[in-house]
Design a protein around this motif. Structure first.
Motif, short mmCIF file in Angstrom:
data_model
loop_
_atom_site.label_atom_id
_atom_site.label_comp_id
_atom_site.label_asym_id
_atom_site.label_seq_id
_atom_site.Cartn_x
_atom_site.Cartn_y
_atom_site.Cartn_z
N VAL A 146 0.87 -1.28 0.00
CA VAL A 146 -0.03 0.06 -0.05
C VAL A 146 0.71 1.35 -0.05
CG1 VAL A 146 -1.67 1.25 1.42
CG2 VAL A 146 -2.01 -1.13 0.95
N SER A 150 0.85 4.04 -2.84
CA SER A 150 0.52 5.32 -2.49
C SER A 150 1.68 6.13 -2.99
CB SER A 150 0.62 5.64 -1.00
OG SER A 150 -0.52 4.63 -0.54
N CYS A 154 1.40 9.18 -5.86
CA CYS A 154 1.45 10.56 -5.54
C CYS A 154 2.77 11.06 -6.51
CB CYS A 154 2.10 10.53 -4.15
SG CYS A 154 0.76 10.66 -3.05
N PRO A 206 -12.24 14.42 -6.80
CA PRO A 206 -10.93 13.78 -6.21
C PRO A 206 -10.96 12.82 -5.77
CG PRO A 206 -11.48 16.24 -6.04
CD PRO A 206 -12.70 15.80 -6.63
N THR A 210 -9.29 9.42 -7.32
CA THR A 210 -7.97 8.66 -6.39
C THR A 210 -8.35 7.28 -6.18
OG1 THR A 210 -8.07 10.78 -5.37
CG2 THR A 210 -6.86 8.87 -4.22
N PHE A 214 -6.34 4.20 -7.59
CA PHE A 214 -5.44 3.61 -6.48
C PHE A 214 -5.90 1.93 -6.54
CE2 PHE A 214 -5.27 1.60 -2.24
CZ PHE A 214 -4.22 2.02 -1.64
N SER A 238 -9.42 -5.98 4.38
CA SER A 238 -9.13 -4.96 5.32
C SER A 238 -9.07 -3.70 4.24
CB SER A 238 -7.74 -5.00 5.98
OG SER A 238 -7.73 -6.34 6.59
N VAL A 242 -11.65 -0.40 4.02
CA VAL A 242 -11.20 1.06 4.13
C VAL A 242 -11.69 1.75 2.99
CG1 VAL A 242 -9.25 2.71 4.35
CG2 VAL A 242 -9.21 0.49 5.70
N PHE A 246 -14.24 4.81 3.02
CA PHE A 246 -14.24 6.06 2.40
C PHE A 246 -15.65 6.45 1.76
CE2 PHE A 246 -9.59 6.21 3.79
CZ PHE A 246 -9.61 7.32 3.98
N ILE B 11 -5.90 -2.06 8.32
CA ILE B 11 -7.10 -1.20 8.21
C ILE B 11 -6.51 0.39 8.64
CG2 ILE B 11 -9.07 -0.23 9.55
CD1 ILE B 11 -10.11 -3.12 9.38
N PHE B 12 -5.68 0.40 9.56
CA PHE B 12 -5.26 1.63 10.22
C PHE B 12 -4.09 2.21 9.23
CE2 PHE B 12 -1.45 3.54 12.30
CZ PHE B 12 -2.03 4.67 12.58
N TRP B 13 -3.36 1.48 8.65
CA TRP B 13 -2.12 1.70 7.80
C TRP B 13 -2.98 2.38 6.46
CZ3 TRP B 13 1.85 3.82 10.02
CH2 TRP B 13 2.15 2.86 11.12
N MET B 14 -3.74 1.38 5.88
CA MET B 14 -4.51 1.66 4.64
C MET B 14 -5.14 3.06 4.83
SD MET B 14 -5.62 0.88 1.64
CE MET B 14 -6.81 1.54 0.61
N THR B 15 -5.89 3.29 5.83
CA THR B 15 -6.79 4.43 6.12
C THR B 15 -5.70 5.76 6.14
OG1 THR B 15 -8.21 3.18 7.57
CG2 THR B 15 -8.41 5.74 7.53
N SER B 17 -2.67 5.84 4.71
CA SER B 17 -1.94 6.06 3.27
C SER B 17 -3.16 6.74 2.35
CB SER B 17 -1.50 4.80 2.77
OG SER B 17 -1.19 4.03 3.70
N PHE B 18 -4.20 5.98 2.35
CA PHE B 18 -5.43 6.30 1.41
C PHE B 18 -5.77 7.92 1.63
CE2 PHE B 18 -9.62 6.54 -0.71
CZ PHE B 18 -9.04 6.27 -1.73
N GLY B 19 -5.72 8.11 2.77
CA GLY B 19 -6.31 9.56 3.19
C GLY B 19 -5.24 10.28 2.93
N PHE B 20 -3.79 9.99 3.00
CA PHE B 20 -2.66 11.06 2.61
C PHE B 20 -2.86 11.01 1.19
CE2 PHE B 20 1.79 11.35 1.39
CZ PHE B 20 2.06 12.57 2.00
N VAL B 21 -2.98 10.06 0.33
CA VAL B 21 -2.78 9.87 -1.01
C VAL B 21 -4.09 10.89 -1.62
CG1 VAL B 21 -3.01 8.59 -3.36
CG2 VAL B 21 -1.88 7.85 -1.36
N LEU B 22 -5.16 10.62 -0.95
CA LEU B 22 -6.20 11.57 -1.54
C LEU B 22 -6.11 13.09 -1.13
CD1 LEU B 22 -9.21 11.41 -2.03
CD2 LEU B 22 -9.98 11.01 0.07
N ILE B 24 -3.19 14.77 -1.09
CA ILE B 24 -2.15 15.08 -1.81
C ILE B 24 -2.52 15.25 -3.27
CG2 ILE B 24 0.23 14.32 -2.72
CD1 ILE B 24 0.70 15.40 0.13
N LEU B 25 -3.17 14.09 -3.74
CA LEU B 25 -3.67 14.35 -4.99
C LEU B 25 -4.74 15.14 -5.15
CD1 LEU B 25 -3.48 10.53 -6.37
CD2 LEU B 25 -1.66 12.08 -6.33
N LYS B 26 -5.41 15.35 -4.41
CA LYS B 26 -6.65 16.37 -4.65
C LYS B 26 -6.11 17.73 -4.67
CE LYS B 26 -10.63 17.98 -2.15
NZ LYS B 26 -11.53 18.16 -1.04
#
Lengths: 374, 164
Positions: A146, A150, A154, A206, A210, A214, A238, A242, A246, B11-15, B17-22, B24-26
């Motif tokens: 992941v 990511s 980016c 957005p 994404t 992804f 998992s 997530v 979202f 779940i934690f790391w995915m949230t 990373s995905f949030g970060f990517v979202l 940044i890309l936004k």
């Protein structure tokens, strides 16, 4: 004439590449798994296809790269565990590919927690029946995948975005933008505008872009058999959970009054359906929860099934090979042909599942921002 | 079953990373890209509508042009016709005037001629009377020289009267 010649070369190149990928796919399976599955009690080598397939599809504390002879080359990833308020961080080397316990933790070999760290008793083998929950924040194979995806996303899209900043808007896109612009337009026109409508799609763009890229990128990376690809990211519940959450969160963050009204007080239906027993609101709320659940299951199941089919076909060689070496050799070419076909199919599925997840998310957003009462 | 068990860590790391990517890309990717795409489409749409409008205007102008040409042709015809008529009228009146003038002149000429004629006649008459008197005088002088013949002639005349 020139054109058809270059096309032939391209087809040939693609074929060779796919064959290499397929062979690469079967490489990590070869030595280690047969040896592992023999066990230590000196039984003749037998091949446990189910175990191999499930192990490959599951997450793992180490990233197995390749074997040379009997030596296994893996990246040992950090294990981070919270247990009874204490934090334990150590390398997954301590688990010795799951054969050893460390600090009272061990990788479960079966049960619903298979492949994950559990608490064991003093003997280092028996699971502790009275242990409280182990909070596992380890950087596993899928977490690394992941992170890699990511970072790639980016790098890729920020560099593309830079090219668009202050660019001549009439200029024909070149290079990366030329490849990605049609995909971005596809997401916008064929997904967002189609599902949400031309007035309200903009705020969701957005997220949709994404999530599309992804999933698409992770699906494709999942098809690459060597590091840093090959992790079953989008086929992990998992991850899809997530992503679905979202979508769920975005849906309800942007949901307008009409949506909430339809959920709790559906207009135009008899009162007895809402009060005193709130049948309709319960159905509506269940529906709102089922939508992301279906998203989660669909993506997980499709990608995992694809991986399983490829792994099964590859295992077929070893299963038959364990019966007779000749049979194994005989089946190999057939398997390779099937694997080539399946890999092409999986490229299609990689795109298709990204498209479906994004499209359904867009449909849910569209339902959350209806025009007005009707 | 183990496949369906969600893992807290992932779940934690995915949230994260995905949030970060979202995020940044936004900010750094989708915003500029979609901006350019929208702008381009807007400009293209505007160019297209402009072209349509201009085409319409051109067709309107073409209609206007044919109208104007027809009008001008009509006007030209009218003017020529009018000018023609005017010319004709002017020629006619000039002719009339000339005729009148000529008439007056000829009348005057006639008058003059008559006057001169009269004068000439008077002159001639006076000259003639003088001349005839002279001649008569001469003749008489001549005649009276022969008495016998005169007497004879008188007698003849008397005889004629007596015969009547």
């Amino acid at each position: 004439m020139q054109r058809s010649k270059s096309l032939t070369y391209k087809a040939l190149f693609t074929l060779v590449l796919t064959a290499l990928i397929c062979i690469g796919c079967s490489l990590p399976l070869s030595a280690a798994d047969t040896i592992k599955s023999t066990g230590s009690n000196g039984e003749p080598p037998s091949f446990n296809a189910r175990k191999v397939i499930v192990d490959h599809v599951l997450d793992s504390y180490e990233w197995h790269l390749f074997d040379i002879g009997d030596r296994e080359f893996s990246i040992h990833l950090p294990v981070i565990l919270f247990y009874e308020g204490r934090l334990s961080i150590f390398s997954s080397r301590r688990f010795d590919h799951g054969y050893s316990a460390y600090k009272g933790f061990r990788v479960a070999t079966d049960g619903p927690k298979k492949g994950r760290a559990i608490r064991v008793l003093e003997d280092g083998v028996t699971p502790d029946p009275h242990a409280s929950a182990v909070y596992d924040f380890s950087i596993t194979k899928n977490v690394v995948a992941v992170f890699v995806a990511s970072a790639l996303l980016c790098l890729l899209f920020v560099s593309i975005g830079k090219r668009y900043r202050g660019a001549d808007i009439y200029a024909t896109p070149k290079g990366l933008p030329l490849f990605f612009e049609p995909l971005i337009l596809f997401v916008r026109d064929q997904i967002a505008i189609l599902a949400i409508g031309p007035e309200k799609y903009k705020q969701f763009m957005p997220y949709l872009l994404t999530v599309f890229f992804f999933i698409f990128l992770n699906n494709l990376l999942g098809l690459v058999p060597f590091f840093p690809g090959g992790a079953n990211v989008t086929g992990n519940i998992s991850v899809t959970f997530v992503l679905a959450m979202f979508t769920f969160g975005t849906t309800h963050w942007y949901a307008n009054k009409t949506y909430w009204k339809h959920m709790f007080n559906m207009p135009g239906v008899p009162m007895f359906l809402k009060f005193p027993v709130p049948i309709l609101p319960v159905i509506e709320i269940a529906g709102a929860l089922i939508k992301p659940f279906v998203l989660m299951i669909r993506l997980f199941a499709n990608i995992t099934a694809g991986h399983m089919v490829i792994l099964s076909l590859t295992s077929l060689v070893f299963v038959l090979g364990s019966v007779s070496i000749l049979l194994g050799y005989a089946i190999s070419p057939i398997t390779v042909v099937f694997l080539i076909f399946l890999n092409f199919l999986k490229i299609l599925v990689a795109f298709l599942q990204a498209y479906i997840f994004t499209l359904f998310s867009a449909f849910f957003f569209g339902m959350a921002v209806p025009k007005a009462d009707h | 079953m183990e496949l369906l068990m969600p893992g807290l860590g992932l779940i934690f790391w995915m949230t994260v990373s995905f949030g970060f990517v979202l995020l940044i890309l936004k900010k750094y990717a989708w915003k500029p890209i979609l901006n350019v795409l929208n702008q381009r489409e807007k400009k293209l749409a505007k160019a297209f509508s402009d072209a349509k409008r201009i085409e319409y205007e051109m067709s309107q102008l073409a209609v206007l042009k044919t109208d104007k040409v027809a009008e001008a042709e009509k006007l030209y015809e009218e003017i020529t016709e009018k000018a023609h008529a005017e010319g004709e009228r002017i020629i006619e009146s000039a002719k009339e005037k000339a005729r009148e003038e000529a008439r007056i002149i000829s009348e005057k000429t006639d008058e003059m001629i008559n006057k001169y004629k009269k004068e000439a006649m008077m002159e001639i008459r006076s000259q003639l009377s003088a001349l005839s008197l002279d001649i008569a005088e001469k003749v008489l002088n001549e005649e009276f020289s022969d008495r016998e013949r005169n007497t004879r002639y008188i007698h003849k005349l008397l005889e004629e009267v007596a015969a009547n």
